[in-house]
Design a protein around this motif. Structure first.
Motif, short mmCIF file in Angstrom:
data_model
loop_
_atom_site.label_atom_id
_atom_site.label_comp_id
_atom_site.label_asym_id
_atom_site.label_seq_id
_atom_site.Cartn_x
_atom_site.Cartn_y
_atom_site.Cartn_z
N TRP A 1 0.85 -1.18 0.00
CA TRP A 1 0.00 0.00 0.00
C TRP A 1 0.88 1.23 0.00
CZ3 TRP A 1 -5.27 0.09 -0.32
CH2 TRP A 1 -5.92 -1.14 -0.20
N ILE A 2 0.45 2.26 -0.72
CA ILE A 2 1.16 3.54 -0.72
C ILE A 2 0.18 4.63 -0.32
CG2 ILE A 2 0.78 3.86 -3.20
CD1 ILE A 2 3.49 5.42 -3.20
N ALA A 3 0.63 5.49 0.56
CA ALA A 3 -0.17 6.64 0.99
C ALA A 3 0.64 7.89 0.70
CB ALA A 3 -0.48 6.54 2.48
N GLU A 4 -0.04 8.92 0.20
CA GLU A 4 0.64 10.15 -0.20
C GLU A 4 -0.21 11.35 0.15
OE1 GLU A 4 2.62 12.06 -4.24
OE2 GLU A 4 1.28 10.35 -4.41
N ILE A 5 0.46 12.43 0.52
CA ILE A 5 -0.21 13.72 0.73
C ILE A 5 0.36 14.65 -0.32
CG2 ILE A 5 -0.63 15.63 2.31
CD1 ILE A 5 -0.35 13.63 4.61
N SER A 6 -0.35 14.80 -1.43
CA SER A 6 0.19 15.54 -2.57
C SER A 6 0.40 17.02 -2.27
CB SER A 6 -0.70 15.36 -3.80
OG SER A 6 -2.01 15.78 -3.53
N SER A 7 -0.30 17.57 -1.29
CA SER A 7 -0.12 18.98 -0.96
C SER A 7 1.15 19.23 -0.13
CB SER A 7 -1.34 19.52 -0.22
OG SER A 7 -1.55 18.81 0.98
N LEU A 8 1.81 18.15 0.29
CA LEU A 8 3.10 18.24 0.97
C LEU A 8 4.10 17.46 0.12
CD1 LEU A 8 2.08 17.57 4.70
CD2 LEU A 8 2.78 19.76 3.70
N PRO A 9 4.82 18.12 -0.77
CA PRO A 9 5.73 17.43 -1.69
C PRO A 9 6.69 16.47 -0.97
CG PRO A 9 5.60 19.75 -2.25
CD PRO A 9 4.87 19.57 -0.94
N VAL B 1 -1.05 4.53 5.92
CA VAL B 1 -1.68 5.79 6.34
C VAL B 1 -1.02 6.29 7.62
CG1 VAL B 1 -3.81 6.82 7.22
CG2 VAL B 1 -3.88 5.39 5.17
N GLY B 2 -0.77 5.43 8.57
CA GLY B 2 -0.12 5.83 9.81
C GLY B 2 1.27 6.40 9.57
N ARG B 3 2.00 5.76 8.69
CA ARG B 3 3.36 6.23 8.38
C ARG B 3 3.35 7.59 7.68
NH1 ARG B 3 5.98 0.50 6.30
NH2 ARG B 3 6.36 -0.33 8.38
N VAL B 4 2.43 7.77 6.74
CA VAL B 4 2.40 9.05 6.02
C VAL B 4 1.90 10.17 6.93
CG1 VAL B 4 0.11 9.11 4.91
CG2 VAL B 4 2.09 9.98 3.70
N GLU B 5 0.98 9.87 7.84
CA GLU B 5 0.53 10.89 8.78
C GLU B 5 1.68 11.29 9.71
OE1 GLU B 5 -2.95 9.31 10.69
OE2 GLU B 5 -4.23 9.78 8.98
N ALA B 6 2.47 10.32 10.18
CA ALA B 6 3.60 10.63 11.05
C ALA B 6 4.62 11.49 10.31
CB ALA B 6 4.25 9.34 11.54
N LEU B 7 4.89 11.15 9.05
CA LEU B 7 5.83 11.94 8.26
C LEU B 7 5.30 13.35 8.04
CD1 LEU B 7 8.39 12.24 6.60
CD2 LEU B 7 7.18 11.15 4.68
N ALA B 8 4.01 13.46 7.74
CA ALA B 8 3.41 14.79 7.53
C ALA B 8 3.51 15.65 8.79
CB ALA B 8 1.94 14.64 7.12
#
Length: 67
Positions: A15-23, A36-43
């Motif tokens: 699975w890949i999760a991305e927040i396109s508004s945060l390059p 999702v948990g990992r991308v939220e932590a990174l964000a």
């Protein structure tokens, strides 16, 4: 701030999760929830860095996952 988490499944099953508004804010996981948990932590790290450096006006954050 409200961020949209885009979630998709790769051909290899990851699975890949991305927040396109945060390059550059994207993460893989064995499950949708892990990605999702990992991308939220990174964000949160990216937003915290921006707040710390005065690049962000409103430090409040929320997430919505789609996909």
């Amino acid at each position: 701030m409200r961020y949209l988490v885009e979630v998709d499944r790769e051909e290899d099953g990851r699975w890949i999760a991305e927040i396109s508004s945060l390059p550059g804010v994207m993460a893989y996981g064995e499950t949708r929830e892990i990605a999702v948990g990992r991308v939220e932590a990174l964000a949160l790290r990216v937003v915290a860095d921006r707040v710390e450096h005065g690049e962000c006006g409103e430090p409040s954050v929320s997430f919505s996952a789609v996909g």
